[in-house]
Design a protein around this motif. Structure first.
Motif, PDB file in Angstrom:
ATOM      1  N   SER A 313     -13.077  -5.451  29.022  1.00 36.28           N
ATOM      2  CA  SER A 313     -12.330  -5.993  27.888  1.00 36.28           C
ATOM      3  C   SER A 313     -10.842  -5.964  28.200  1.00 36.28           C
ATOM      4  O   SER A 313     -10.392  -5.346  29.172  1.00 36.28           O
ATOM      5  N   GLN A 314     -10.065  -6.627  27.358  1.00 37.23           N
ATOM      6  CA  GLN A 314      -8.616  -6.639  27.539  1.00 37.23           C
ATOM      7  C   GLN A 314      -8.034  -5.241  27.423  1.00 37.23           C
ATOM      8  O   GLN A 314      -7.155  -4.845  28.203  1.00 37.23           O
ATOM      9  N   SER A 315      -8.500  -4.467  26.453  1.00 40.05           N
ATOM     10  CA  SER A 315      -7.962  -3.117  26.279  1.00 40.05           C
ATOM     11  C   SER A 315      -8.328  -2.217  27.455  1.00 40.05           C
ATOM     12  O   SER A 315      -7.525  -1.392  27.901  1.00 40.05           O
ATOM     13  N   THR A 316      -9.537  -2.373  27.993  1.00 33.99           N
ATOM     14  CA  THR A 316      -9.941  -1.580  29.159  1.00 33.99           C
ATOM     15  C   THR A 316      -9.089  -1.928  30.378  1.00 33.99           C
ATOM     16  O   THR A 316      -8.674  -1.047  31.136  1.00 33.99           O
ATOM     17  N   ALA A 317      -8.823  -3.219  30.559  1.00 27.19           N
ATOM     18  CA  ALA A 317      -7.970  -3.635  31.678  1.00 27.19           C
ATOM     19  C   ALA A 317      -6.575  -3.037  31.547  1.00 27.19           C
ATOM     20  O   ALA A 317      -5.967  -2.621  32.541  1.00 27.19           O
ATOM     21  N   LEU A 318      -6.070  -2.958  30.322  1.00 26.70           N
ATOM     22  CA  LEU A 318      -4.755  -2.370  30.103  1.00 26.70           C
ATOM     23  C   LEU A 318      -4.765  -0.877  30.414  1.00 26.70           C
ATOM     24  O   LEU A 318      -3.816  -0.338  30.999  1.00 26.70           O
ATOM     25  N   ARG A 319      -5.850  -0.193  30.045  1.00 24.72           N
ATOM     26  CA  ARG A 319      -5.963   1.237  30.360  1.00 24.72           C
ATOM     27  C   ARG A 319      -5.986   1.466  31.867  1.00 24.72           C
ATOM     28  O   ARG A 319      -5.329   2.374  32.383  1.00 24.72           O
ATOM     29  N   LEU A 320      -6.739   0.631  32.574  1.00 25.43           N
ATOM     30  CA  LEU A 320      -6.810   0.761  34.032  1.00 25.43           C
ATOM     31  C   LEU A 320      -5.443   0.519  34.658  1.00 25.43           C
ATOM     32  O   LEU A 320      -5.034   1.228  35.587  1.00 25.43           O
ATOM     33  N   SER A 321      -4.722  -0.463  34.147  1.00 26.23           N
ATOM     34  CA  SER A 321      -3.400  -0.779  34.691  1.00 26.23           C
ATOM     35  C   SER A 321      -2.450   0.404  34.545  1.00 26.23           C
ATOM     36  O   SER A 321      -1.743   0.771  35.496  1.00 26.23           O
ATOM     37  N   ALA A 322      -2.430   0.997  33.353  1.00 25.64           N
ATOM     38  CA  ALA A 322      -1.534   2.129  33.114  1.00 25.64           C
ATOM     39  C   ALA A 322      -1.898   3.312  34.006  1.00 25.64           C
ATOM     40  O   ALA A 322      -1.019   3.989  34.564  1.00 25.64           O
ATOM     41  N   THR A 323      -3.185   3.579  34.153  1.00 28.01           N
ATOM     42  CA  THR A 323      -3.637   4.705  34.962  1.00 28.01           C
ATOM     43  C   THR A 323      -3.301   4.509  36.441  1.00 28.01           C
ATOM     44  O   THR A 323      -2.776   5.410  37.104  1.00 28.01           O
ATOM     45  N   ILE A 324      -3.585   3.313  36.955  1.00 24.59           N
ATOM     46  CA  ILE A 324      -3.302   3.027  38.365  1.00 24.59           C
ATOM     47  C   ILE A 324      -1.794   3.089  38.627  1.00 24.59           C
ATOM     48  O   ILE A 324      -1.344   3.638  39.642  1.00 24.59           O
ATOM     49  N   GLY A 325      -0.991   2.553  37.715  1.00 26.23           N
ATOM     50  CA  GLY A 325       0.459   2.596  37.877  1.00 26.23           C
ATOM     51  C   GLY A 325       0.987   4.014  37.921  1.00 26.23           C
ATOM     52  O   GLY A 325       1.873   4.344  38.735  1.00 26.23           O
ATOM     53  N   PHE A 326       0.453   4.883  37.069  1.00 31.03           N
ATOM     54  CA  PHE A 326       0.890   6.281  37.030  1.00 31.03           C
ATOM     55  C   PHE A 326       0.557   6.977  38.350  1.00 31.03           C
ATOM     56  O   PHE A 326       1.387   7.698  38.918  1.00 31.03           O
ATOM     57  N   VAL A 327      -0.655   6.762  38.851  1.00 29.20           N
ATOM     58  CA  VAL A 327      -1.093   7.398  40.100  1.00 29.20           C
ATOM     59  C   VAL A 327      -0.258   6.916  41.288  1.00 29.20           C
ATOM     60  O   VAL A 327       0.188   7.722  42.125  1.00 29.20           O
ATOM     61  N   ILE A 328      -0.023   5.614  41.369  1.00 29.35           N
ATOM     62  CA  ILE A 328       0.778   5.077  42.475  1.00 29.35           C
ATOM     63  C   ILE A 328       2.204   5.623  42.411  1.00 29.35           C
ATOM     64  O   ILE A 328       2.812   5.939  43.450  1.00 29.35           O
ATOM     65  N   SER A 329       2.755   5.765  41.215  1.00 32.28           N
ATOM     66  CA  SER A 329       4.118   6.275  41.068  1.00 32.28           C
ATOM     67  C   SER A 329       4.234   7.705  41.588  1.00 32.28           C
ATOM     68  O   SER A 329       5.218   8.063  42.251  1.00 32.28           O
ATOM     69  N   ILE A 330       3.248   8.532  41.288  1.00 32.24           N
ATOM     70  CA  ILE A 330       3.261   9.907  41.801  1.00 32.24           C
ATOM     71  C   ILE A 330       3.183   9.897  43.330  1.00 32.24           C
ATOM     72  O   ILE A 330       3.925  10.617  44.016  1.00 32.24           O
ATOM     73  N   ALA A 331       2.303   9.051  43.875  1.00 33.97           N
ATOM     74  CA  ALA A 331       2.174   8.951  45.337  1.00 33.97           C
ATOM     75  C   ALA A 331       3.488   8.479  45.969  1.00 33.97           C
ATOM     76  O   ALA A 331       3.876   8.964  47.046  1.00 33.97           O
ATOM     77  N   LEU A 332       4.185   7.567  45.293  1.00 36.74           N
ATOM     78  CA  LEU A 332       5.449   7.052  45.799  1.00 36.74           C
ATOM     79  C   LEU A 332       6.494   8.157  45.941  1.00 36.74           C
ATOM     80  O   LEU A 332       7.248   8.202  46.921  1.00 36.74           O
ATOM     81  N   LEU A 333       6.523   9.057  44.985  1.00 36.32           N
ATOM     82  CA  LEU A 333       7.530  10.124  44.991  1.00 36.32           C
ATOM     83  C   LEU A 333       7.366  11.085  46.161  1.00 36.32           C
ATOM     84  O   LEU A 333       8.337  11.730  46.588  1.00 36.32           O
ATOM     85  N   ILE A 334       6.165  11.195  46.694  1.00 41.34           N
ATOM     86  CA  ILE A 334       5.905  12.167  47.761  1.00 41.34           C
ATOM     87  C   ILE A 334       5.561  11.489  49.096  1.00 41.34           C
ATOM     88  O   ILE A 334       5.178  12.152  50.051  1.00 41.34           O
ATOM     89  N   SER A 335       5.709  10.168  49.166  1.00 37.04           N
ATOM     90  CA  SER A 335       5.282   9.425  50.353  1.00 37.04           C
ATOM     91  C   SER A 335       6.344   9.468  51.452  1.00 37.04           C
ATOM     92  O   SER A 335       7.487   9.870  51.232  1.00 37.04           O
ATOM     93  N   SER A 336       5.951   8.997  52.634  1.00 41.11           N
ATOM     94  CA  SER A 336       6.801   9.044  53.818  1.00 41.11           C
ATOM     95  C   SER A 336       7.538   7.735  54.029  1.00 41.11           C
ATOM     96  O   SER A 336       7.010   6.657  53.772  1.00 41.11           O
ATOM     97  N   ASN A 337       8.778   7.842  54.538  1.00 38.22           N
ATOM     98  CA  ASN A 337       9.544   6.666  54.940  1.00 38.22           C
ATOM     99  C   ASN A 337       9.353   6.327  56.413  1.00 38.22           C
ATOM    100  O   ASN A 337       9.843   5.294  56.881  1.00 38.22           O
TER     101      ASN A 337
END
Length: 455
Positions: A313-337
């Motif tokens: 559903s549209q609401s489920t897709a929005l939940r997945l988007s928010a969750t994936i964005g949060f996880v990627i952001s945390i990974a970005l903060l600790i990732s290598s250059n």
């Protein structure tokens, strides 16, 4: 009601026009990702100053949303499009004196004018796409438009680099500052003058399109369809707008505008700071990096088209988007250059240039962000009925997040580091998540979830 059967036939040409507009939205908007590192060199700017290029562009949505909505109601859909295209062309022509004088404030004024033109186009286009068919599939329709929008976003930085930079693609602020004063000034003038021809060409193209639209007999369907469809769906949803006298009595809209504010903020950070960040760590051709973010957004839109509402559903897709964005952001903060395993795994085998893990993760935010806009709009406009036009203007004002959050990122980057400044993404995805899990279903400020909401 007769419009139920006639709308599909009569809406084909307006939808083609809307599709063209969404391509223009994307091309003009995501030019900023290449323009920011370019003007940082030309105007000798700090990171916070450079990000004002995006901020002035998005600030126009706040200032101009309600006035443009009033114009839309008075002159109608077709002539609002003509006006919007003409205003954008005027802003593009503003780059001529800005480039000749290398005056930063003129660039900012031109960006504000361009943003103002886009405001009236967006205020009409988005609710039209939402309401031209069943609300359950609105996200899929917006996703089709998003493919054109983000496809243009892939092309814009690449074409900018080819048209404007030419032999300057490896020039950055550090190299410019190391040049002798006379050579530095000649280099900057030469780069700035390269802007003139492509921006004049774009302005002429938009004026020709505006002239053609003014002569074309286009049914003013957008607002009519919006009102009719919403009133029809409101009847099925216990007439959610009945008994309400102001737009502020709709929690799903107000909370949606707040979520949209943070969404546009994180989207602009992902698309417009990747070039600055890449340049700061020595990535070659940094002005093209926005194309990577846009490419992942296109992948996200395609997934949305396939999956919504067939599998999620549209609401489920929005939940997945928010969750994936949060996880990627945390990974970005600790990732290598220094390491590049992520890009090697995802696209290294294609021959496309790989990126450091941190830059690849910024690009991957495009995948997380792709379906937020298409799912949030129908959820926020649900059951607004006669308030739909004003509701659209309120949501457009939420685009102000693109003006404020990149500035906060710039100041954080200056006080700490470019990479650690990305922690500003975390509260953004948390607020989007709150709306996706809870806020979209609210129909009263007491927290009750009433009516049949499109999910």
């Amino acid at each position: 009601m007769t419009h139920a059967t006639s709308a599909p036939r009569s809406s084909f040409m307006p939808m083609c026009i809307i599709a063209l507009l969404f391509f223009i939205f994307g091309f003009v908007t995501w030019l900023n990702g290449a323009l920011i590192p370019f003007l940082q060199v030309v105007c000798q700017l700090s990171d916070p100053q450079a990000l004002m290029i995006a901020s002035c562009f998005y600030f126009a949505y706040v200032v101009m949303a309600l006035p443009m909505a009033m114009i839309l109601e008075k002159v109608g859909y077709q002539y609002s499009m003509v006006l919007g295209l003409s205003i954008i062309a005027l802003g593009l022509l503003g780059f001529i004196p800005a480039a000749l004088l290398q005056e930063f404030w003129i660039f900012l004024l031109a960006q504000f004018v361009i943003g103002s033109g886009l405001t009236i186009l967006q205020t009409a286009a988005n609710p039209y796409v939402v309401n031209v068919g069943p609300t359950s599939s609105a996200a899929a329709r917006i996703a089709i438009m998003g493919l054109l929008n983000k496809g243009a976003g892939i092309l814009a930085p690449v074409l900018f680099t080819a048209w404007v930079l030419g032999g300057f693609s490896d020039i950055n602020l550090t190299l410019i500052n190391e040049m002798p004063a006379q050579q530095q000034q000649l280099q900057i003038e030469s780069m700035a003058h390269q802007l003139i021809t492509p921006y004049v060409g774009m302005a002429i193209a938009l004026l020709i399109l505006a002239s053609g639209l003014s002569r074309f007999s286009l049914p003013d369907l957008a607002l009519v369809a919006s009102t009719e469809n919403n009133e029809a769906y409101a009847g099925e949803a216990n007439q959610g707008y009945i008994g309400k006298s102001t737009i502020w009595q709709f929690p799903q809209l107000v909370l949606g505008a707040i979520a949209l504010f943070f969404y546009v903020g994180v989207e602009v950070i992902a698309g417009d700071t990747i070039g600055l960040y890449g340049a700061s760590i020595g990535v070659a051709n940094a002005t093209t990096l926005t194309s990577y973010t846009m490419a992942f957004m296109v992948v996200g839109y395609i997934l949305g088209l396939v999956c919504i509402p067939r599998f999620v559903s549209q609401s489920t897709a929005l939940r997945l988007s928010a969750t994936i964005g949060f996880v990627i952001s945390i990974a970005l903060l600790i990732s290598s250059n220094e390491q590049s395993q992520i890009s090697q795994l995802l696209w290294g085998w294609t021959g496309i240039a790989t990126l450091p893990n941190s830059v690849a993760l910024i690009a991957l935010l495009g995948l997380a962000n792709a379906m937020v806009w298409p799912t949030l709009w129908p959820l926020a406009l649900a059951e607004l009925g006669r308030f739909t036009a004003k509701g659209s203007a309120i949501l457009i004002m939420g685009i102000a997040g693109g003006a404020l959050m990149p500035l906060i990122y710039g100041h954080l980057a200056q006080s700490s580091s470019n990479q650690q400044a990305y922690w500003i993404l975390l509260p953004g995805y948390l607020i989007i998540g709150f709306y996706a899990f809870y806020g979209y279903a609210m129909r009263n400020w007491n927290g009750k979830h009433e009516g049949q909401t499109p999910t």
